[in-house]
Scaffold this motif. Sequence first.
Motif, mmCIF file in Angstrom:
data_model
loop_
_atom_site.group_PDB
_atom_site.id
_atom_site.type_symbol
_atom_site.label_atom_id
_atom_site.label_comp_id
_atom_site.label_asym_id
_atom_site.label_seq_id
_atom_site.Cartn_x
_atom_site.Cartn_y
_atom_site.Cartn_z
ATOM 1 N N ALA A 166 77.733 8.264 -0.424
ATOM 2 C CA ALA A 166 77.807 9.312 -1.579
ATOM 3 C C ALA A 166 77.729 10.699 -0.752
ATOM 4 C CB ALA A 166 76.828 9.313 -2.430
ATOM 5 N N PRO A 167 78.568 11.519 -0.702
ATOM 6 C CA PRO A 167 78.448 12.758 -0.323
ATOM 7 C C PRO A 167 77.296 13.771 -0.772
ATOM 8 C CG PRO A 167 80.036 12.989 -2.112
ATOM 9 C CD PRO A 167 79.635 11.535 -1.935
ATOM 10 N N GLU A 168 76.303 14.190 0.073
ATOM 11 C CA GLU A 168 75.340 14.941 -0.200
ATOM 12 C C GLU A 168 75.324 15.889 0.942
ATOM 13 O OE1 GLU A 168 73.142 15.086 -2.516
ATOM 14 O OE2 GLU A 168 73.823 13.047 -3.489
ATOM 15 N N ARG A 169 75.881 17.007 0.773
ATOM 16 C CA ARG A 169 75.976 18.375 1.842
ATOM 17 C C ARG A 169 75.654 19.430 1.094
ATOM 18 N NH1 ARG A 169 81.527 17.706 4.444
ATOM 19 N NH2 ARG A 169 82.444 16.581 2.271
ATOM 20 N N ASP A 170 76.119 20.705 1.949
ATOM 21 C CA ASP A 170 75.979 22.026 1.494
ATOM 22 C C ASP A 170 76.761 22.104 0.312
ATOM 23 O OD1 ASP A 170 78.367 23.815 2.080
ATOM 24 O OD2 ASP A 170 78.164 22.269 3.920
ATOM 25 N N GLY A 171 76.378 23.361 -0.489
ATOM 26 C CA GLY A 171 77.201 23.345 -1.722
ATOM 27 C C GLY A 171 78.267 24.633 -1.321
ATOM 28 N N SER A 172 78.853 25.095 -0.325
ATOM 29 C CA SER A 172 79.762 25.976 -0.252
ATOM 30 C C SER A 172 80.966 25.460 -0.872
ATOM 31 C CB SER A 172 80.215 25.985 1.287
ATOM 32 O OG SER A 172 80.841 25.113 1.711
ATOM 33 N N THR A 184 84.022 25.389 -0.016
ATOM 34 C CA THR A 184 84.939 24.485 0.818
ATOM 35 C C THR A 184 84.493 23.004 0.719
ATOM 36 O OG1 THR A 184 85.361 26.278 2.337
ATOM 37 C CG2 THR A 184 85.836 24.134 3.176
ATOM 38 N N THR A 185 83.063 22.772 0.927
ATOM 39 C CA THR A 185 82.573 21.432 0.851
ATOM 40 C C THR A 185 82.678 20.815 -0.434
ATOM 41 O OG1 THR A 185 80.904 22.044 2.678
ATOM 42 C CG2 THR A 185 80.282 20.043 0.963
ATOM 43 N N LEU A 186 82.381 21.729 -1.588
ATOM 44 C CA LEU A 186 82.411 21.035 -3.032
ATOM 45 C C LEU A 186 84.052 20.721 -3.356
ATOM 46 C CD1 LEU A 186 80.490 23.965 -4.741
ATOM 47 C CD2 LEU A 186 79.818 21.822 -4.732
ATOM 48 N N ALA A 187 85.186 21.460 -2.819
ATOM 49 C CA ALA A 187 86.541 20.854 -3.019
ATOM 50 C C ALA A 187 86.641 19.733 -2.153
ATOM 51 C CB ALA A 187 87.306 21.832 -2.473
ATOM 52 N N GLN A 188 86.074 19.512 -1.092
ATOM 53 C CA GLN A 188 86.400 18.367 -0.105
ATOM 54 C C GLN A 188 85.420 17.141 -0.844
ATOM 55 O OE1 GLN A 188 85.350 18.727 3.815
ATOM 56 N NE2 GLN A 188 86.285 16.831 4.612
ATOM 57 N N ASP A 189 84.629 17.480 -1.219
ATOM 58 C CA ASP A 189 83.783 16.349 -1.824
ATOM 59 C C ASP A 189 84.431 15.939 -3.315
ATOM 60 O OD1 ASP A 189 82.061 16.190 0.363
ATOM 61 O OD2 ASP A 189 80.263 17.092 -0.628
ATOM 62 N N TYR A 235 80.823 18.727 -8.929
ATOM 63 C CA TYR A 235 81.442 19.364 -8.415
ATOM 64 C C TYR A 235 82.386 20.428 -8.884
ATOM 65 C CZ TYR A 235 80.035 15.572 -5.424
ATOM 66 O OH TYR A 235 79.184 14.404 -4.667
ATOM 67 N N ARG A 236 83.081 19.713 -9.925
ATOM 68 C CA ARG A 236 83.998 20.478 -10.995
ATOM 69 C C ARG A 236 82.862 21.799 -11.657
ATOM 70 N NH1 ARG A 236 86.965 15.964 -14.300
ATOM 71 N NH2 ARG A 236 88.038 17.503 -14.978
ATOM 72 N N THR A 237 81.850 21.441 -11.856
ATOM 73 C CA THR A 237 80.957 22.555 -12.483
ATOM 74 C C THR A 237 80.432 23.674 -11.435
ATOM 75 O OG1 THR A 237 80.146 21.144 -14.287
ATOM 76 C CG2 THR A 237 78.650 23.295 -13.704
ATOM 77 N N ALA A 238 80.133 23.188 -10.317
ATOM 78 C CA ALA A 238 79.804 24.159 -9.150
ATOM 79 C C ALA A 238 81.166 25.249 -8.694
ATOM 80 C CB ALA A 238 79.380 23.494 -7.980
ATOM 81 N N LEU A 239 82.307 24.628 -8.842
ATOM 82 C CA LEU A 239 83.302 25.434 -8.401
ATOM 83 C C LEU A 239 83.641 26.254 -9.461
ATOM 84 C CD1 LEU A 239 85.580 22.618 -6.875
ATOM 85 C CD2 LEU A 239 84.921 24.452 -5.696
ATOM 86 N N ALA A 240 83.479 25.821 -10.663
ATOM 87 C CA ALA A 240 83.807 27.003 -11.800
ATOM 88 C C ALA A 240 82.773 27.910 -11.530
ATOM 89 C CB ALA A 240 83.775 26.080 -13.143
ATOM 90 N N LYS A 241 81.921 27.635 -11.393
ATOM 91 C CA LYS A 241 80.533 28.726 -11.537
ATOM 92 C C LYS A 241 80.524 29.675 -10.153
ATOM 93 C CE LYS A 241 77.341 26.521 -14.552
ATOM 94 N NZ LYS A 241 75.888 25.966 -14.730
ATOM 95 N N VAL A 266 88.252 27.451 -10.590
ATOM 96 C CA VAL A 266 87.621 27.994 -9.474
ATOM 97 C C VAL A 266 87.174 29.323 -9.812
ATOM 98 C CG1 VAL A 266 87.999 28.665 -7.089
ATOM 99 C CG2 VAL A 266 88.826 26.497 -7.858
ATOM 100 N N GLY A 267 86.019 29.776 -9.685
ATOM 101 C CA GLY A 267 85.374 30.994 -9.905
ATOM 102 C C GLY A 267 85.539 31.738 -11.544
ATOM 103 N N GLY A 268 85.568 30.630 -12.111
ATOM 104 C CA GLY A 268 85.738 30.953 -13.733
ATOM 105 C C GLY A 268 87.460 31.126 -14.049
ATOM 106 N N THR A 269 88.259 30.873 -13.206
ATOM 107 C CA THR A 269 89.569 30.882 -13.491
ATOM 108 C C THR A 269 90.069 29.514 -13.410
ATOM 109 O OG1 THR A 269 89.888 33.082 -12.540
ATOM 110 C CG2 THR A 269 91.988 31.990 -12.553
ATOM 111 N N SER A 270 90.834 29.132 -14.727
ATOM 112 C CA SER A 270 91.520 27.930 -14.810
ATOM 113 C C SER A 270 92.715 27.785 -14.027
ATOM 114 C CB SER A 270 91.541 27.404 -16.263
ATOM 115 O OG SER A 270 92.200 26.102 -16.537
ATOM 116 N N LEU A 271 92.950 26.719 -13.298
ATOM 117 C CA LEU A 271 93.982 26.779 -12.328
ATOM 118 C C LEU A 271 94.958 25.500 -12.836
ATOM 119 C CD1 LEU A 271 92.565 28.086 -9.068
ATOM 120 C CD2 LEU A 271 94.033 29.234 -10.563
#
Length: 249
Positions: free
Chosen positions: A12-18, A20-25, A39-45, A101-106
């Motif tokens: 299971a992926p357990e890495r930094d929360g950047s 870039t890493t979130l999208a990959q994970d 991951y979806r929640t973190a990218l949205a925030k 991503v960043g509060g913007t639905s894409l």
Amino acid sequence: MARSTEQATSSAPERDGSPTTLAQDLLVACRRGDSTERYRTALAKATDADLRQIREDRQTGLAFWLNCYNAGTQLLLEERPDLYESPLRFVRFFHAPAVTVGGTSLPLDRIENGLLRGGRSKYGLGYLPKINVTNFERRYRLDGCDPRIHFALNCGAESCPAIRAYEPDRVDEQLDLATRSYLDATVEYDADAGTVLVPRVFLWFRGDFGGGSGIRELLRSYDAIPDDATPKIRHNSWDWTRAAGKFVE
């Protein structure tokens, strides 16, 4: 260093929360069938400050948006397969919210054309600029279009290339590999007839490749046609059969 999709399937992926890493994970979680919510929640925030490297470094932005697109496709195919099977697929599926991503639905359409292709229209065979451009697209779109993205983006169809997780420090090498692999599997050169049969993306995005001469030059550079060949270009049909989970083995 971030692991590739092939490497990331063993644990299971357990890495930094950047971002870039979130999208990959997120993409890895889609492949594994794991929960994607964190991951979806973190990218949205993610804040604009969090996304700074994606905005300012082309390699990082390229890897990030490729992973977001391919993850978004898998999420839509799993959660809303009816949109893909609809006769109105090109409106309903490609314009449905895929990732935030960043509060913007894409939707996929915006990631591909507004961001990865640098603000080019999906109409006009790749020669026309995108007309309706959002502020988000202006801020985060890549400068110019690397045509190799067309051998990395998977929209859920059988004819699409296989998916891999892209890494900023390896994205150029990975795109070369994806391009060569896809061309090896799909291009048919007939020396006697003086023709080359290529995937339909070469027609849909002809301008991205620099027209006929640019297409032939790319084919030569990946050994799909001989260096001295100038064949007529023919385009294969596209198999739109839904094919979820088409990852690189």
